[in-house]
Design a protein around this motif. Structure first.
Motif, PDB file in Angstrom:
ATOM      1  N   GLU A   1      -3.328   6.599   7.645  1.00 12.82           N
ATOM      2  CA  GLU A   1      -4.306   7.395   6.897  1.00 12.82           C
ATOM      3  C   GLU A   1      -5.614   7.536   7.671  1.00 12.82           C
ATOM      4  O   GLU A   1      -6.278   8.580   7.627  1.00 12.82           O
TER       5      GLU A   1
ATOM      6  N   GLU B   1       5.556  -1.779   6.831  1.00 14.02           N
ATOM      7  CA  GLU B   1       5.287  -0.349   6.801  1.00 14.02           C
ATOM      8  C   GLU B   1       3.974  -0.038   6.093  1.00 14.02           C
ATOM      9  O   GLU B   1       3.270   0.910   6.447  1.00 14.02           O
ATOM     10  N   SER B   2       3.600  -0.836   5.117  1.00 17.13           N
ATOM     11  CA  SER B   2       2.358  -0.600   4.382  1.00 17.13           C
ATOM     12  C   SER B   2       1.129  -0.863   5.250  1.00 17.13           C
ATOM     13  O   SER B   2       0.142  -0.120   5.175  1.00 17.13           O
TER      14      SER B   2
ATOM     15  N   TYR C   1       0.817  -1.218   0.000  1.00 12.92           N
ATOM     16  CA  TYR C   1       0.000   0.000   0.000  1.00 12.92           C
ATOM     17  C   TYR C   1       0.853   1.272   0.000  1.00 12.92           C
ATOM     18  O   TYR C   1       0.596   2.207  -0.752  1.00 12.92           O
ATOM     19  N   LYS C   2       1.873   1.331   0.835  1.00  8.46           N
ATOM     20  CA  LYS C   2       2.668   2.557   0.940  1.00  8.46           C
ATOM     21  C   LYS C   2       3.373   2.887  -0.374  1.00  8.46           C
ATOM     22  O   LYS C   2       3.564   4.056  -0.718  1.00  8.46           O
ATOM     23  N   GLN C   3       3.769   1.864  -1.110  1.00  6.43           N
ATOM     24  CA  GLN C   3       4.482   2.094  -2.359  1.00  6.43           C
ATOM     25  C   GLN C   3       3.547   2.478  -3.507  1.00  6.43           C
ATOM     26  O   GLN C   3       3.956   3.143  -4.453  1.00  6.43           O
TER      27      GLN C   3
ATOM     28  N   ARG D   1       0.189   3.820  -3.110  1.00  5.64           N
ATOM     29  CA  ARG D   1      -0.970   4.634  -2.741  1.00  5.64           C
ATOM     30  C   ARG D   1      -1.067   5.942  -3.529  1.00  5.64           C
ATOM     31  O   ARG D   1      -2.130   6.558  -3.556  1.00  5.64           O
TER      32      ARG D   1
ATOM     33  N   SER E   1      -4.685   1.865  -4.405  1.00  2.00           N
ATOM     34  CA  SER E   1      -4.960   2.270  -3.025  1.00  2.00           C
ATOM     35  C   SER E   1      -6.231   1.576  -2.564  1.00  2.00           C
ATOM     36  O   SER E   1      -6.933   0.946  -3.356  1.00  2.00           O
TER      37      SER E   1
ATOM     38  N   TYR F   1       0.953  -0.553   8.434  1.00  2.00           N
ATOM     39  CA  TYR F   1       0.869   0.586   9.350  1.00  2.00           C
ATOM     40  C   TYR F   1       0.327   1.814   8.628  1.00  2.00           C
ATOM     41  O   TYR F   1      -0.446   2.594   9.195  1.00  2.00           O
ATOM     42  N   TRP F   2       0.714   1.985   7.366  1.00  5.54           N
ATOM     43  CA  TRP F   2       0.373   3.222   6.671  1.00  5.54           C
ATOM     44  C   TRP F   2      -1.125   3.355   6.421  1.00  5.54           C
ATOM     45  O   TRP F   2      -1.641   4.465   6.368  1.00  5.54           O
TER      46      TRP F   2
END
Length: 651
Positions: A430, A422-423, A377-379, A381, A390, A425-426
């Motif tokens: 949001e 990290e994704s 997701y983080k990469q 979004r 996303s 968490y991201w």
């Protein structure tokens, strides 16, 4: 649901939060089954922000504490007026998504042996009438934050209190990741003004509560209350003098009633569709590009919709980024009724939005589990084309068809069963942004709807124009800048725009055109299916430099953004067939786009006129460098040289 220009409302909100915090304690008892039915009848007031059965505090509390329960949804005519700029407050896309969400709620209640009473009326008119008719002792609802919603709550409370047998309004907090009672500060006065401070405090001292399950069994309505139900699960009740044109004794507000078609739909046992609510298609919408689109598997077709068969029909589950553009041959324009009843949508959109809790949970399952996209997701979004870049959960969060705590619970399960990175968490990060704007608006009050914003200060060097000649091309997707126009066209065609697109077009309007940012916020409010007043207006104040952004003069360079986020021009060519032959660099640099060059020249001329009185070279440099995008993007590099070269080249 509507644009605001009222005075500050922080004090009423603060007093309401005390009740919300107390009510939230009752929710814990509901969740553990500590509360048992005590008899009597309750009404659950569903709003346009909590259209679900899961994690619904008022619903759980009412069914735990009463032997009979009636569910009511009021379609308020105030949602469908005009904004201060003259836009429809609730446009076609948002109204269709809302209608579908209410219809899905009615079907879900019917499947569990209950029903939904839908009234095309203001809640302070409809709720007292329903409460009196069913002999209710209490109405349960979620608490609110913004001025218009708070005003509606106060009107309902007063009307219920004024009944011959007074009925209490019991409200509890909901629709955020964290409960207001769990915050380590007083939301009405001490919410940190900077998001990073808010995040650190909340992450260190708060933990989201687990989502409440739907009530195990729904209590019935009192005997003899409903004369019958329609196939869609709506209770068929006469309006009993509580129609949209009537006025309660305590109210003197002039409210334009909803169209007769909306009232007729309710009396026939149907949820009014967008066209029945009087919503026209957005200005400039190209109906020749629309195709019949079926909802994803497991999601029912909205009532009143019949898909046309043929090769143009597509599935609503996943639309490829290279979907066909609009046909070259012109086609007759269609009406809102034809578009909605035919199930027509633009296949180019990043996601096909179908309202309701069923579709919301299906989207959550598809994104997290079926396609396993959360791990990246983080990469991804900041993508712009395609449904998978996303989560796109915001429309369902906005109407409350999906609870943020339900999302957090699924993310936690994903982290246990697949991967925590990290994704993962991201996505929660949001949701924290969403919480931040909601809690911050409690303290900001109506400042978030004023030109000077929560900062209460304006840059005197900016125009803040309300002239339609300035912002009109922006709303019509005719700025001449392909990235901006492609985003605005997607919004017009579908009611959706990516997060990256929103930042760019908002910066363009507020910084480059120097328009009143509230014009853009109202336009978003009208068209975006996921409009939420706190997030929408909060983000606009942030981008415009009058909100909670700790950076001064945050700015998005459109050519740079085009190169970084649509480097191959895929998204721009998808929505702008007229630039299909342009190279990526031509798409990024609007100076190579004739219409864009005209805009640059006009803006450069205005910059020259505004600074013509300056003689000091340092002052000129500062004036030109201060947000003068139109000057910065023309070829010279030195600020003073830019200014002089524009003067020499064009005038």
């Amino acid at each position: 649901m509507m644009a605001r220009r009222a005075g500050r409302v922080a004090a009423p909100v603060s007093s309401g939060l005390a009740g919300a915090a107390a009510a939230s304690e009752g929710r814990r008892a509901v969740a553990t089954g500590a509360t048992s039915a005590s008899g009597g009848t309750a009404v659950v007031w569903f709003k346009a922000t909590d259209l679900r059965l899961h994690d619904h505090g008022p619903l759980s509390k009412a069914h735990a504490a009463h032997s009979h329960v009636v569910h009511v949804m009021c379609i308020d005519p105030r949602w469908f007026g005009a904004s201060p700029t003259g836009f429809a407050k609730t446009g076609f896309h948002r109204a269709r998504f809302l209608s579908e969400s209410v219809a899905d709620l009615a079907r879900s209640l019917a499947a569990r042996g209950s029903s939904l009473v839908v009234r095309a009326s203001r809640p302070e008119v409809a709720l007292p009438a329903v409460a009196a008719a069913c002999g209710a002792s209490a109405v349960y609802a979620h608490s609110e934050v913004c001025s218009e919603e708070l005003a509606a709550d106060r009107a309902v409370r007063a009307a219920l209190h004024g009944l011959p047998s007074p009925v209490r309004l019991s409200q509890c907090w909901g629709n955020t990741l964290h409960d207001v009672a769990d915050l380590p500060f007083d939301a009405s006065s001490d919410t940190p003004q900077v998001f990073s401070q808010f995040r650190r405090l909340v992450e260190a001292k708060c933990k989201p509560r687990p989502p409440l399950p739907p009530p195990p069994a729904l209590r019935p309505a009192p005997p003899g209350f409903a004369a019958g139900t329609s196939p869609h699960g709506l209770a068929m009740l006469p309006l009993d003098g509580g129609g949209p044109g009537s006025q309660p004794p305590h109210s003197h507000a002039a409210v334009r009633p909803l169209p007769a078609s909306a009232v007729d739909a309710v009396l026939a046992g149907r949820v009014p569709m967008a066209w029945e609510l009087g919503c026209a298609l957005p200005p400039g919408m190209d109906t020749s590009a629309l195709r019949p689109v079926a909802p994803p598997a497991g999601v029912g077709l909205p009532p009143g919709v019949a898909l046309a068969s043929g090769p143009g029909a597509t599935s609503g589950g996943a639309v490829p980024p290279d979907a066909p553009a609009a046909p070259a041959a012109p086609a007759p324009a269609l009406s809102a009724r034809q578009v909605e009843c035919g199930g027509l949508r633009d296949p180019r959109c990043a996601i096909q939005l179908f309202g309701g809790e069923t579709a919301a949970l299906a989207r959550l399952r598809l994104y997290l589990w079926d396609e396993d996209r959360l791990r990246e997701y983080k990469q991804t979004r900041n993508g712009m084309a395609g449904q998978g870049f996303s989560s796109k959960l915001s429309p369902w969060l906005a109407v409350g068809a999906l609870s943020p705590r339900q999302v957090a619970a699924e993310v936690a399960r994903y982290e246990r069963e697949r991967v925590a990175n990290e994704s993962t968490y991201w996505l929660l990060f949001e949701l924290l942004w969403r919480d931040y704007f909601r809690f911050a608006c409690i303290g900001w009050g109506s400042d978030v709807f004023r030109l000077a914003g929560p900062k209460r200060a304006l840059d005197p060097g900016r125009g803040w124009s309300r002239d339609p000649a300035v912002w009109g091309p922006w709303t019509r997707a005719q700025t001449g800048y392909p990235l901006v126009d492609a985003c605005m066209r997607e919004l017009t065609q579908s009611g959706f725009m990516s997060n990256r697109g929103r930042q760019n077009v908002a910066s363009f309007l507020a910084r480059d055109l120097e328009a009143d940012w509230r014009v853009g916020a109202e336009w978003f409010e009208s068209l975006l299916a996921d409009h939420d007043p706190c997030s929408n207006y909060g983000n606009w104040t942030y981008v415009a430099g009058v909100g909670a952004d700790p950076r001064e003069d945050r700015y998005f360079s459109i050519p740079k953004q085009a190169r970084n986020y649509d480097g191959h021009g895929t998204f721009m060519r998808l929505w702008l067939p007229e630039v299909a032959g342009f190279s990526p660099e031509q798409l990024a640099r609007p100076q190579d786009y004739p219409q864009g060059l005209d805009v640059v020249r006009r803006r450069a001329k205005l910059a020259f006129q505004e600074n013509a009185h300056l003689t000091d070279e340092v002052a000129i440099k500062r004036a030109v460098a201060k947000g003068r995008y139109w000057v910065r993007e023309i070829h010279a590099t030195h600020a003073l040289h830019k200014y002089r070269s524009i003067k020499k080249r064009y005038y």
